[in-house]
Design a protein around this motif. Structure first.
Motif, PDB file in Angstrom:
ATOM      1  N   HIS A   1       0.824  -1.206   0.000  1.00  0.00           N
ATOM      2  CA  HIS A   1       0.000   0.000   0.000  1.00  0.00           C
ATOM      3  C   HIS A   1       0.866   1.267   0.000  1.00  0.00           C
ATOM      4  O   HIS A   1       0.598   2.196  -0.760  1.00  0.00           O
ATOM      5  CB  HIS A   1      -0.945   0.017   1.199  1.00  0.00           C
ATOM      6  CG  HIS A   1      -1.925   1.126   1.110  1.00  0.00           C
ATOM      7  ND1 HIS A   1      -3.082   1.027   0.389  1.00  0.00           N
ATOM      8  CD2 HIS A   1      -1.895   2.379   1.608  1.00  0.00           C
ATOM      9  CE1 HIS A   1      -3.739   2.184   0.458  1.00  0.00           C
ATOM     10  NE2 HIS A   1      -3.038   3.005   1.201  1.00  0.00           N
ATOM     11  N   TYR A   2       1.885   1.292   0.824  1.00  0.00           N
ATOM     12  CA  TYR A   2       2.770   2.464   0.848  1.00  0.00           C
ATOM     13  C   TYR A   2       3.496   2.632  -0.478  1.00  0.00           C
ATOM     14  O   TYR A   2       3.701   3.751  -0.945  1.00  0.00           O
ATOM     15  CB  TYR A   2       3.764   2.380   2.001  1.00  0.00           C
ATOM     16  CG  TYR A   2       3.167   2.755   3.323  1.00  0.00           C
ATOM     17  CD1 TYR A   2       2.624   4.023   3.531  1.00  0.00           C
ATOM     18  CD2 TYR A   2       3.133   1.861   4.372  1.00  0.00           C
ATOM     19  CE1 TYR A   2       2.065   4.375   4.746  1.00  0.00           C
ATOM     20  CE2 TYR A   2       2.584   2.210   5.593  1.00  0.00           C
ATOM     21  CZ  TYR A   2       2.047   3.469   5.777  1.00  0.00           C
ATOM     22  OH  TYR A   2       1.501   3.820   6.965  1.00  0.00           O
ATOM     23  N   ARG A   3       3.898   1.533  -1.084  1.00  0.00           N
ATOM     24  CA  ARG A   3       4.532   1.618  -2.401  1.00  0.00           C
ATOM     25  C   ARG A   3       3.571   2.254  -3.404  1.00  0.00           C
ATOM     26  O   ARG A   3       3.947   3.129  -4.173  1.00  0.00           O
ATOM     27  CB  ARG A   3       4.931   0.225  -2.868  1.00  0.00           C
ATOM     28  CG  ARG A   3       5.569   0.242  -4.250  1.00  0.00           C
ATOM     29  CD  ARG A   3       5.398  -1.032  -5.014  1.00  0.00           C
ATOM     30  NE  ARG A   3       4.029  -1.464  -5.073  1.00  0.00           N
ATOM     31  CZ  ARG A   3       3.663  -2.709  -5.330  1.00  0.00           C
ATOM     32  NH1 ARG A   3       4.562  -3.628  -5.533  1.00  0.00           N
ATOM     33  NH2 ARG A   3       2.397  -3.043  -5.391  1.00  0.00           N
ATOM     34  N   ASP A   4       2.315   1.831  -3.357  1.00  0.00           N
ATOM     35  CA  ASP A   4       1.312   2.406  -4.257  1.00  0.00           C
ATOM     36  C   ASP A   4       1.072   3.879  -3.948  1.00  0.00           C
ATOM     37  O   ASP A   4       0.900   4.692  -4.855  1.00  0.00           O
ATOM     38  CB  ASP A   4       0.005   1.625  -4.171  1.00  0.00           C
ATOM     39  CG  ASP A   4       0.155   0.183  -4.651  1.00  0.00           C
ATOM     40  OD1 ASP A   4       1.154  -0.119  -5.339  1.00  0.00           O
ATOM     41  OD2 ASP A   4      -0.730  -0.629  -4.341  1.00  0.00           O
ATOM     42  N   LEU A   5       1.066   4.232  -2.666  1.00  0.00           N
ATOM     43  CA  LEU A   5       0.890   5.637  -2.283  1.00  0.00           C
ATOM     44  C   LEU A   5       2.038   6.496  -2.804  1.00  0.00           C
ATOM     45  O   LEU A   5       1.822   7.603  -3.307  1.00  0.00           O
ATOM     46  CB  LEU A   5       0.833   5.773  -0.757  1.00  0.00           C
ATOM     47  CG  LEU A   5      -0.526   5.850  -0.089  1.00  0.00           C
ATOM     48  CD1 LEU A   5      -0.364   5.946   1.412  1.00  0.00           C
ATOM     49  CD2 LEU A   5      -1.368   6.958  -0.622  1.00  0.00           C
ATOM     50  N   LEU A   6       3.268   5.983  -2.685  1.00  0.00           N
ATOM     51  CA  LEU A   6       4.429   6.747  -3.151  1.00  0.00           C
ATOM     52  C   LEU A   6       4.383   6.970  -4.660  1.00  0.00           C
ATOM     53  O   LEU A   6       4.941   7.945  -5.164  1.00  0.00           O
ATOM     54  CB  LEU A   6       5.731   6.047  -2.761  1.00  0.00           C
ATOM     55  CG  LEU A   6       6.101   6.133  -1.285  1.00  0.00           C
ATOM     56  CD1 LEU A   6       7.257   5.191  -0.978  1.00  0.00           C
ATOM     57  CD2 LEU A   6       6.441   7.553  -0.885  1.00  0.00           C
ATOM     58  N   GLY A   7       3.733   6.080  -5.379  1.00  0.00           N
ATOM     59  CA  GLY A   7       3.611   6.236  -6.821  1.00  0.00           C
ATOM     60  C   GLY A   7       2.338   6.942  -7.248  1.00  0.00           C
ATOM     61  O   GLY A   7       2.080   7.078  -8.443  1.00  0.00           O
ATOM     62  N   SER A   8       1.549   7.418  -6.292  1.00  0.00           N
ATOM     63  CA  SER A   8       0.262   8.032  -6.627  1.00  0.00           C
ATOM     64  C   SER A   8       0.388   9.535  -6.853  1.00  0.00           C
ATOM     65  O   SER A   8       1.475  10.117  -6.741  1.00  0.00           O
ATOM     66  CB  SER A   8      -0.752   7.759  -5.507  1.00  0.00           C
ATOM     67  OG  SER A   8      -0.447   8.556  -4.381  1.00  0.00           O
TER      68      SER A   8
END
Length: 180
Positions: free
Chosen positions: A104-111
């Protein structure tokens, strides 16, 4: 005579045992995480998070109250067995929750909330750490997050970084304990 013959064939088919099933494929052996590498990467993650500065300094000391949005990561709870005693006997539940949160954090960083202030080093470290805790599940796909309004992005970025710092501290303790 033909109906009687069909009836016998039908009874034979019904009463015969089913053919033996093909043997189930052997489960893939679970790869044990490299605890020492996870410890090093979690320390690097914490170090990198310490270097990230808010573009809006007023947010640094601000405490924001919020409803529980659906876009926030799973939280590690007591029931996830990430305490030292539980980790000694079975670490799968804890690693599963850590893996969910890392994804989830990885996805947030790429959002879009990090579009103005990208964090490529954080993303790279997060990807490396995620690879170490995958347990043979392969690479997890990125989930697209719902876009945020432009005026909300600095607030969401602030909250994401604040939670990521807490999460990094917690997984640092988990990986440090297991790497000993």
């Amino acid at each position: 005579m033909a109906p009687l013959r069909r009836l016998r064939l039908w009874l034979l088919l019904v009463l015969l045992p089913p053919p033996p099933a093909a043997p189930a494929p052997a489960p893939a052996p679970l790869r044990r995480p490299d605890w020492a590498a996870c410890r090093v990467l979690s320390r690097e993650l914490a170090r990198l998070l310490g270097t990230v500065r808010e573009p809006h300094p007023v947010l640094e000391g601000m405490q924001l109250l919020e409803e529980e949005p659906q876009n926030w990561p799973p939280r590690i709870r007591c029931s996830d067995a990430c305490d030292p005693q539980s980790l000694e006997s079975n670490h799968t539940r804890c690693l599963h929750r850590i893996r969910q949160a890392l994804q989830h954090y990885r996805d947030l960083l790429g959002s879009d909330i990090f579009r103005e202030q990208p964090q490529p080093q954080l993303e790279t470290t997060m990807e490396q750490l995620l690879r170490h805790v995958q347990d043979g599940h392969g690479r997890a796909p990125r989930d697209p997050l719902t876009p945020t309004k432009v005026w909300e992005q600095p607030l969401h970025r602030h909250l994401a970084l604040k939670r990521l710092r807490s999460f990094a501290a917690l997984i640092g303790r988990v990986f440090n304990h297991r790497a000993r």
